[in-house]
Design a protein around this motif. Structure first.
Motif, PDB file in Angstrom:
ATOM      1  N   LEU A 121      23.351  31.378 -31.492  1.00  0.00           N
ATOM      2  CA  LEU A 121      22.732  30.219 -32.763  1.00  0.00           C
ATOM      3  C   LEU A 121      21.631  30.104 -32.034  1.00  0.00           C
ATOM      4  CD1 LEU A 121      23.310  30.878 -36.261  1.00  0.00           C
ATOM      5  CD2 LEU A 121      25.155  29.382 -35.445  1.00  0.00           C
ATOM      6  N   PHE A 122      22.425  28.705 -31.924  1.00  0.00           N
ATOM      7  CA  PHE A 122      21.397  27.768 -30.959  1.00  0.00           C
ATOM      8  C   PHE A 122      20.110  28.187 -30.261  1.00  0.00           C
ATOM      9  CE2 PHE A 122      19.964  25.303 -27.469  1.00  0.00           C
ATOM     10  CZ  PHE A 122      19.034  23.845 -27.719  1.00  0.00           C
ATOM     11  N   GLY A 123      20.166  29.571 -29.616  1.00  0.00           N
ATOM     12  CA  GLY A 123      18.668  29.515 -29.514  1.00  0.00           C
ATOM     13  C   GLY A 123      17.893  30.658 -30.413  1.00  0.00           C
ATOM     14  N   ILE A 124      18.581  30.829 -31.610  1.00  0.00           N
ATOM     15  CA  ILE A 124      17.668  31.661 -32.436  1.00  0.00           C
ATOM     16  C   ILE A 124      16.979  30.420 -33.329  1.00  0.00           C
ATOM     17  CG2 ILE A 124      17.943  33.252 -34.715  1.00  0.00           C
ATOM     18  CD1 ILE A 124      20.244  34.864 -33.362  1.00  0.00           C
ATOM     19  N   VAL A 125      17.495  29.806 -33.601  1.00  0.00           N
ATOM     20  CA  VAL A 125      17.213  28.406 -34.778  1.00  0.00           C
ATOM     21  C   VAL A 125      16.063  27.949 -33.811  1.00  0.00           C
ATOM     22  CG1 VAL A 125      17.863  26.197 -35.114  1.00  0.00           C
ATOM     23  CG2 VAL A 125      19.758  27.888 -35.984  1.00  0.00           C
ATOM     24  N   ALA A 126      16.380  27.447 -32.689  1.00  0.00           N
ATOM     25  CA  ALA A 126      15.381  26.479 -31.983  1.00  0.00           C
ATOM     26  C   ALA A 126      14.103  27.575 -31.520  1.00  0.00           C
ATOM     27  CB  ALA A 126      16.439  26.269 -30.139  1.00  0.00           C
ATOM     28  N   SER A 127      14.340  28.870 -31.462  1.00  0.00           N
ATOM     29  CA  SER A 127      13.566  29.370 -30.848  1.00  0.00           C
ATOM     30  C   SER A 127      12.359  29.903 -32.417  1.00  0.00           C
ATOM     31  CB  SER A 127      13.702  31.210 -30.614  1.00  0.00           C
ATOM     32  OG  SER A 127      12.366  31.734 -30.643  1.00  0.00           O
ATOM     33  N   THR A 128      12.934  29.916 -33.876  1.00  0.00           N
ATOM     34  CA  THR A 128      11.998  30.316 -34.794  1.00  0.00           C
ATOM     35  C   THR A 128      11.792  28.605 -34.724  1.00  0.00           C
ATOM     36  OG1 THR A 128      14.334  31.570 -35.855  1.00  0.00           O
ATOM     37  CG2 THR A 128      12.612  30.128 -37.537  1.00  0.00           C
ATOM     38  N   SER A 129      12.253  27.867 -34.328  1.00  0.00           N
ATOM     39  CA  SER A 129      11.089  25.933 -34.868  1.00  0.00           C
ATOM     40  C   SER A 129      10.481  26.043 -34.119  1.00  0.00           C
ATOM     41  CB  SER A 129      12.386  25.133 -34.502  1.00  0.00           C
ATOM     42  OG  SER A 129      11.654  24.389 -34.857  1.00  0.00           O
ATOM     43  N   HIS A 141      -1.254  33.115 -34.101  1.00  0.00           N
ATOM     44  CA  HIS A 141      -0.411  33.078 -33.918  1.00  0.00           C
ATOM     45  C   HIS A 141       0.855  34.680 -34.062  1.00  0.00           C
ATOM     46  CE1 HIS A 141       3.556  32.390 -31.106  1.00  0.00           C
ATOM     47  NE2 HIS A 141       3.944  32.156 -31.805  1.00  0.00           N
ATOM     48  N   VAL A 142       0.819  35.156 -33.469  1.00  0.00           N
ATOM     49  CA  VAL A 142       2.056  36.125 -33.737  1.00  0.00           C
ATOM     50  C   VAL A 142       3.642  36.251 -33.068  1.00  0.00           C
ATOM     51  CG1 VAL A 142       2.528  38.572 -33.265  1.00  0.00           C
ATOM     52  CG2 VAL A 142       0.811  38.008 -32.816  1.00  0.00           C
ATOM     53  N   THR A 143       4.235  35.821 -34.624  1.00  0.00           N
ATOM     54  CA  THR A 143       5.214  35.162 -34.988  1.00  0.00           C
ATOM     55  C   THR A 143       6.678  36.336 -33.782  1.00  0.00           C
ATOM     56  OG1 THR A 143       5.730  35.327 -37.304  1.00  0.00           O
ATOM     57  CG2 THR A 143       4.969  33.596 -36.554  1.00  0.00           C
ATOM     58  N   HIS A 144       7.720  36.241 -33.969  1.00  0.00           N
ATOM     59  CA  HIS A 144       8.343  37.164 -33.487  1.00  0.00           C
ATOM     60  C   HIS A 144       8.684  37.769 -34.740  1.00  0.00           C
ATOM     61  CE1 HIS A 144       9.835  35.623 -30.175  1.00  0.00           C
ATOM     62  NE2 HIS A 144      10.422  34.275 -30.198  1.00  0.00           N
ATOM     63  N   ARG A 145       9.101  37.238 -36.041  1.00  0.00           N
ATOM     64  CA  ARG A 145       8.946  37.894 -37.349  1.00  0.00           C
ATOM     65  C   ARG A 145       7.605  39.243 -37.646  1.00  0.00           C
ATOM     66  NH1 ARG A 145      10.207  35.999 -43.854  1.00  0.00           N
ATOM     67  NH2 ARG A 145      11.209  38.038 -43.962  1.00  0.00           N
ATOM     68  N   LEU A 146       6.017  38.589 -37.361  1.00  0.00           N
ATOM     69  CA  LEU A 146       4.756  39.923 -37.348  1.00  0.00           C
ATOM     70  C   LEU A 146       5.763  40.452 -36.478  1.00  0.00           C
ATOM     71  CD1 LEU A 146       2.739  39.659 -39.234  1.00  0.00           C
ATOM     72  CD2 LEU A 146       1.274  38.318 -37.618  1.00  0.00           C
ATOM     73  N   TYR A 147       5.362  40.127 -35.440  1.00  0.00           N
ATOM     74  CA  TYR A 147       5.996  41.220 -34.064  1.00  0.00           C
ATOM     75  C   TYR A 147       6.802  42.847 -34.548  1.00  0.00           C
ATOM     76  CZ  TYR A 147       5.970  42.966 -29.265  1.00  0.00           C
ATOM     77  OH  TYR A 147       5.865  43.971 -28.431  1.00  0.00           O
ATOM     78  N   SER A 148       7.987  42.183 -34.764  1.00  0.00           N
ATOM     79  CA  SER A 148       9.281  42.969 -35.536  1.00  0.00           C
ATOM     80  C   SER A 148       8.368  43.803 -36.318  1.00  0.00           C
ATOM     81  CB  SER A 148      10.380  41.910 -35.558  1.00  0.00           C
ATOM     82  OG  SER A 148      10.171  41.501 -36.284  1.00  0.00           O
ATOM     83  N   ARG A 149       7.629  42.975 -37.189  1.00  0.00           N
ATOM     84  CA  ARG A 149       7.203  44.079 -38.405  1.00  0.00           C
ATOM     85  C   ARG A 149       6.248  44.884 -38.055  1.00  0.00           C
ATOM     86  NH1 ARG A 149       8.116  43.192 -43.432  1.00  0.00           N
ATOM     87  NH2 ARG A 149       6.143  43.806 -44.321  1.00  0.00           N
ATOM     88  N   GLY A 150       5.725  44.711 -37.121  1.00  0.00           N
ATOM     89  CA  GLY A 150       4.435  45.815 -36.052  1.00  0.00           C
ATOM     90  C   GLY A 150       4.887  46.088 -35.226  1.00  0.00           C
ATOM     91  N   LYS A 151       5.823  46.834 -35.104  1.00  0.00           N
ATOM     92  CA  LYS A 151       6.183  47.477 -34.105  1.00  0.00           C
ATOM     93  C   LYS A 151       6.395  48.528 -34.847  1.00  0.00           C
ATOM     94  CE  LYS A 151       9.359  45.198 -32.158  1.00  0.00           C
ATOM     95  NZ  LYS A 151      10.366  44.857 -30.601  1.00  0.00           N
ATOM     96  N   VAL A 152       7.291  48.204 -36.211  1.00  0.00           N
ATOM     97  CA  VAL A 152       7.694  49.702 -36.801  1.00  0.00           C
ATOM     98  C   VAL A 152       6.209  50.213 -37.542  1.00  0.00           C
ATOM     99  CG1 VAL A 152      10.227  49.006 -36.655  1.00  0.00           C
ATOM    100  CG2 VAL A 152       8.919  48.645 -38.251  1.00  0.00           C
ATOM    101  N   GLY A 153       5.526  49.419 -37.205  1.00  0.00           N
ATOM    102  CA  GLY A 153       3.942  49.797 -38.266  1.00  0.00           C
ATOM    103  C   GLY A 153       3.897  49.049 -39.972  1.00  0.00           C
TER     104      GLY A 153
END
Length: 156
Positions: A121-129, A141-153
């Motif tokens: 939980l700490f790692g997720i919050v800190a990484s998102t920040s 910048h390619v965020t984690h969210r954008l990257y995960s959405r881009g992987k599936v098209g």
């Protein structure tokens, strides 16, 4: 093609290379652990599978991601935040390794599971920040969210 899309493509290609390398190294550790197990060294096999396999493969992925991000922007603030993200990921890997060793060598260590969940939980919050701060510094910048959405098209 937009700069964000080019960065995504670069990160995706880097992730594919790192996944391929992590699988190869992971298979090496799985088979070496199996050899230890078949030769009667059960404790050594457990250490190989549960303590060495995860940190090494996770570090491979982390190093490839960090190297890809460092090529995108020369700003000192951006690079510092990328290194902070690397340090956070590496710290999480070290903590999980230590926690795995404690659980493996001290049977009945039930509070370790609670500690692991809180670390995740700490790692997720800190990484998102950190990801949000990187996006503020660099609009492409390619965020984690954008990257995960881009992987599936579903690249925005």
């Amino acid at each position: 093609m937009s700069e964000t899309k080019q960065r995504f493509n670069h990160m995706y290609a880097s992730a594919k290379r790192s996944t391929r390398l992590a699988i190869q190294v992971g298979l090496l550790f799985v088979f070496s652990g199996a050899l230890f197990y078949w030769n009667g060294y059960q404790r050594l096999a457990e250490m190989t599978w549960f303590i060495i396999l995860f940190p090494v493969t996770a570090c491979i992925k982390l190093v490839f991601r960090t190297n890809a991000l460092l090529t995108f922007n020369e700003s000192v603030r951006y690079r510092r935040l990328v290194w902070y993200e690397f340090a956070l990921g590496f710290g999480m890997i070290v903590l999980f390794t230590l926690l795995s060793m404690m659980i493996l060598f001290r049977e009945g260590y039930a509070s370790g599971l609670l500690l692991a969940c809180s670390l995740v939980l700490f790692g997720i919050v800190a990484s998102t920040s950190l990801d949000r701060k990187l996006k503020q510094i660099d609009a492409s910048h390619v965020t984690h969210r954008l990257y995960s959405r881009g992987k599936v098209g579903h690249f925005d």
